[in-house]
Design a protein around this motif. Sequence first.
Motif, PDB file in Angstrom:
ATOM      1  N   THR A 134       1.411  -0.957  -7.395  1.00 33.10           N
ATOM      2  CA  THR A 134       0.385  -0.253  -6.944  1.00 33.10           C
ATOM      3  C   THR A 134       0.714   1.331  -6.907  1.00 33.10           C
ATOM      4  O   THR A 134       2.028   1.731  -6.894  1.00 33.10           O
ATOM      5  CB  THR A 134       0.158  -0.760  -5.540  1.00 33.10           C
ATOM      6  OG1 THR A 134       1.359  -0.686  -4.795  1.00 33.10           O
ATOM      7  CG2 THR A 134      -0.780  -1.702  -5.520  1.00 33.10           C
ATOM      8  N   VAL A 152       0.963  -1.063  -0.090  1.00 33.93           N
ATOM      9  CA  VAL A 152       0.168  -0.033  -0.030  1.00 33.93           C
ATOM     10  C   VAL A 152       0.657   1.334   0.045  1.00 33.93           C
ATOM     11  O   VAL A 152       1.764   1.301   0.936  1.00 33.93           O
ATOM     12  CB  VAL A 152      -0.997  -0.023   1.205  1.00 33.93           C
ATOM     13  CG1 VAL A 152      -1.663   1.325   1.273  1.00 33.93           C
ATOM     14  CG2 VAL A 152      -1.810  -1.269   1.214  1.00 33.93           C
ATOM     15  N   SER A 165       4.087   0.647   2.615  1.00 32.00           N
ATOM     16  CA  SER A 165       3.705  -0.261   3.699  1.00 32.00           C
ATOM     17  C   SER A 165       4.670  -1.171   3.883  1.00 32.00           C
ATOM     18  O   SER A 165       4.639  -1.791   5.119  1.00 32.00           O
ATOM     19  CB  SER A 165       2.194  -0.799   3.580  1.00 32.00           C
ATOM     20  OG  SER A 165       2.335  -1.718   2.288  1.00 32.00           O
ATOM     21  N   THR A 196       1.008   5.413   0.444  1.00 29.42           N
ATOM     22  CA  THR A 196       0.047   6.434   0.953  1.00 29.42           C
ATOM     23  C   THR A 196       0.928   7.789   0.696  1.00 29.42           C
ATOM     24  O   THR A 196       1.968   8.063   1.373  1.00 29.42           O
ATOM     25  CB  THR A 196       0.002   6.021   2.743  1.00 29.42           C
ATOM     26  OG1 THR A 196      -0.527   4.666   2.854  1.00 29.42           O
ATOM     27  CG2 THR A 196      -0.996   7.347   3.204  1.00 29.42           C
TER      28      THR A 196
END
Lengths: 107, 121
Positions: free
Chosen positions: A97, A3, A26, A5
């Motif tokens: 991602t 992930v 992450s 962010t």
Amino acid sequence: EIVMTQSPATLSVSPGERVTLSCRASQSVSSNLAWYQQKPGQAPRLLIYGASTRATGIPARFSGSVSGTEFTLTISSLQSEDFAVYYCQQYENRPLTFGGGTKVEIK
Amino acid sequence: QVQLQESGPGLVKPSQTLSLTCTVSGGSISSGGYYWSWIRQHPGKGLEWIGNIYYSGSTYYNPSLQSRVTISVDTSKNQFSLKLNSVTAADTAVFYCARLRYNNLADFDLWGRGTLVTVSS
């Protein structure tokens, strides 16, 4: 899945200012991190790959750095054409991602 | 220089199959060792990687979409294609084709302009 962010979600900046955008992974992605710029109605454009290498034709005012899992995109002196949304993307693992983006808007 | 162009229907009915093609011009899809990819962007949202393909037909898919996605390549036409079946309104998005810079785990150095696909009856 790794992930990504990004913060802040929106940044209000005046032309000529220095801008710092953040992207946190992450888990470790080494230096397998890219930054993109997207303007309204356009496809994203690759700015930085390998965390700190500018893509072909990208001005020197764009720079990238990394500290652990924290990545930073710096625009040294914001130009009018730099108002856009910026995304980070990891390519350490699949699925590839992207972060949620940071919108740089005119103050 | 190499350019990518997406094509396909802009409107698809729910439960049907979304089909898009990306035409590569200015270079061969079979040369250079590049992987080719589909990415989508929901309206006003971020970017989601769908999958990659090599000219040999080797594919990688996002697990979140894998059960509904097929990416294929036609080297004779210098094209690669996306099929997404059983679509719903949640699949409404701008779809981009893109080139990975050097292998199947990489950044995207070349993008098409994108095509909006709306899922609606």
